[in-house]
Design an enzyme around this catalytic site. Structure first.
Site, PDB file in Angstrom:
ATOM      1  CB  SER A   1      -9.335  -1.564   4.499  1.00 48.74           C
ATOM      2  OG  SER A   1      -8.026  -1.022   4.401  1.00 48.74           O
TER       3      SER A   1
ATOM      4  N   GLY B   1       1.301  -1.548   4.812  1.00 47.33           N
ATOM      5  CA  GLY B   1       1.707  -2.671   5.629  1.00 47.33           C
ATOM      6  C   GLY B   1       0.646  -3.721   5.861  1.00 47.33           C
TER       7      GLY B   1
ATOM      8  CB  THR C   1      -0.897  -0.064   1.262  1.00 46.18           C
ATOM      9  OG1 THR C   1      -1.672  -1.254   1.202  1.00 46.18           O
ATOM     10  CG2 THR C   1      -1.825   1.121   1.404  1.00 46.18           C
TER      11      THR C   1
END
Length: 578
Positions: free
Chosen positions: A439, A460, A368
């Site tokens: 998420s 991460g 990400t």
């Protein structure tokens, strides 16, 4: 070289990492911290030329799609956390959604077993992208600059290319075998199937044309017309299920941020469909009952306390889901009384087996990138967005130049099954048409007494939450500078599996032995995350050493309004201010 030396020094002396970290970048008017230095420069230039923090964040989002293709994206999604100095705030959800033809068992075989790779390596893994809709929503509602001005730097970088530095090449080389398997992707991201070399220029003509369509038509330039048709066609050809209708129907949504307090600091973070803000608040509320500063940085007592708080928050994380489909009891999970009850169950001398914590009832990456933007007036934007795996699916959609995500893996392919980050899924995060997967992305803004104090976030995967928590604790409880706080070695616990993951030198051998006797198991792994942070105070302790002949090089030479730092785990990022 600077990054390598600084990281080596911090790892050699983890208990005093904040004393040897490089000084943060100081500025008075504006600060942008991203995972790629060219994108940082784009954002800083927008601020310098009179744009506001949202304008800068939008320009950076588009620029990273060009210069940081491993995670910067048009074909993925994420979250935009906004705080204005006048007290206004907003949270924009631009996370991917499941296509309309999604089914609950699409990642299982006929016997109900999860099929390895189906949710990560096939076109069925692709969710409907949200990045463009979210950036455009934020710009239209809170920005001040014309769309064309904010896209121009990204278009130029894509059309003319940019010289690859060692960190850029390292990222591309990791995925070269994946790129080579898809001709359209290989044409862009390899040299005839061979890896790029340092000094080569990465030119992305197709992506430039897609960015130009967005510049001319806004979100419709992506979700309708040539680009949308090409994405849908590529999906069909690859056995996927995204249609033109799915793309045309996508809408970003504005949500209320999750809020809590920690030692007088106000935390504004990500609400569901992110579990990040809820978990961060739950961990911090538990930790507030302990004097971590007195315990000492990464002492056995502090690590024990933090691991137990993490364990309980990740247990609760399992029950969260998309708020359009699930009733999330956020108020309970971030309540101080609830935290006090969890704290009371922590044995000060013994690890709690994860199996002893009952899973919550269903309530109906590391790959990400994060960036932080702030100005001298106290306005701030914290953005985390992703393709999920590095380079997502590893395939571009036709002639769009857009790398597609593999975000459907963030759903629970089956209740009780783990995704690629080891997170256990529940029915609350089951696969459904139009649903957004849960998420861990946690773009976070911290204030105190109504004034901006910190902007923080990280990539991460499942470790994002603990990375952000440790950065906040390092600043608030241990007085570190922002650079020291994010460079310091990390540890991570996510309930299941029942193991504490350690970066190199996160614990001394003595501390590790003490914790092992208390019942903890450890797993060593390479450093993770690439945090990007800004603070409005330098923090950092001089230890009363005013008479020392050797200056403290971890502190800026003068006082500034803003201090920015990019993680030394990131080979190509930077903080840029003016």
């Amino acid at each position: 070289m600077r990054r390598t030396v600084a990281l080596a020094l911090s790892l050699l002396a983890s208990t005093s990492a904040f004393a040897v970290a490089p000084a943060p970048v100081g500025a008075d008017n504006g600060m942008v911290v991203t995972a790629q230095h060219l994108a940082s420069e784009v954002g800083a230039r927008v601020l310098k030329e009179g744009g506001n923090v949202v304008d800068a964040a939008v320009a950076v989002g588009y620029a990273l799609a060009v210069v940081f293709p491993a995670a910067g994206n048009l074909g993925g999604g994420g979250f935009v956390n906004i705080r204005f100095a006048d007290g206004r705030s907003s949270f924009v959800d631009m996370r991917e959604k499941a296509p309309g033809a999604t089914t609950p068992t699409m990642f299982q075989d006929g016997q109900g077993n999860v099929v390895p790779g189906r949710s990560t390596s096939t076109w069925l893994a692709v969710g409907v992208p949200g990045t463009v809709a979210g950036l455009e929503w934020a710009r239209e509602h809170y920005g001040t600059r014309p769309r064309a001005d904010l896209l121009a730097p990204a278009i130029r970088l894509a059309r003319d290319g940019f010289a690859l530095e060692p960190g850029d090449v390292s990222l591309l080389q990791q995925a070269t075998p994946t790129f080579a398997a898809d001709p359209a992707t290989a044409t862009i991201f390899t040299r005839g199937g061979r890896p790029f070399a340092v000094g080569d220029r990465l030119v992305q003509t197709d992506l430039a044309a897609t960015l130009e369509a967005i510049s001319a038509g806004g979100a419709d330039g992506f979700y309708r017309g040539r680009t949308a048709d090409a994405i849908a066609a590529a999906s069909r050809a690859g056995g996927g299920i995204i249609t033109e209708g799915d793309l045309a129907a996508y809408r970003a949504r504005e949500l209320k941020p999750v809020r809590c307090s920690y030692r007088g600091y106000d935390i504004q973070s990500a609400p569901p469909p992110s579990a990040g803000g809820v978990a961060i608040c739950e961990i911090l509320q538990i930790l507030e009952g302990y004097d971590l500063g007195a315990m000492g940085y990464h002492s056995a007592a502090e690590v024990h306390t933090m691991v137990e708080a993490m364990r309980r928050a990740y247990r609760d994380r399992q029950g969260l889901g998309d708020p359009d489909f699930v009733k999330n009891d956020i108020a309970k999970l971030v309540d101080k009384d609830y935290a006090a009850g969890l704290r009371a169950g922590i044995d000060p001398d013994k690890a709690t087996p994860s199996t002893a914590l009952v899973p919550p009832p269903d309530q109906e990456g590391r790959q990400t990138t994060h960036y932080s933007v702030a100005d001298g007036a106290g306005n701030a934007v914290s953005v985390t967005y992703t393709l999920n795996s590095w380079f997502g699916l590893g395939r571009v959609a036709g002639n769009t130049g857009v790398l597609m995500n593999n975000e459907m893996d963030d759903f629970a392919s089956k209740t009780g099954a783990s995704n690629q980050f080891g997170l256990v899924g529940s029915d609350a995060n089951g696969v459904q048409p139009g649903k957004t997967p849960i998420s861990s992305m946690s773009p976070t803004i911290v204030s105190k007494d109504g004034k901006l104090a910190m902007v923080i976030g990280s990539p991460g995967g499942s470790t994002i939450i603990t990375t952000v928590v440790q950065a906040i604790v390092n600043v608030v409880d241990h007085g570190m500078t922002v650079s020291a706080a994010i460079d310091a070695p990390r540890f991570h616990m996510q309930w299941m599996p029942d193991v504490v993951t350690l970066e190199p030198f996160a614990l001394s051998p003595d501390t590790r032995r003490i914790l092992e006797r208390e019942g903890y198991g450890f797993k060593d792994r390479a450093p993770w995350g690439q945090a990007a942070g800004i603070t409005t105070e330098v923090f950092g302790r001089d230890g009363g050493g005013n008479d020392l002949a050797i200056p403290d090089l971890s502190r800026p030479p003068k006082a500034y309004k803003l201090y920015g730092a990019d993680d030394d785990r990131d080979p190509v990022g930077s903080a840029a201010g003016y």
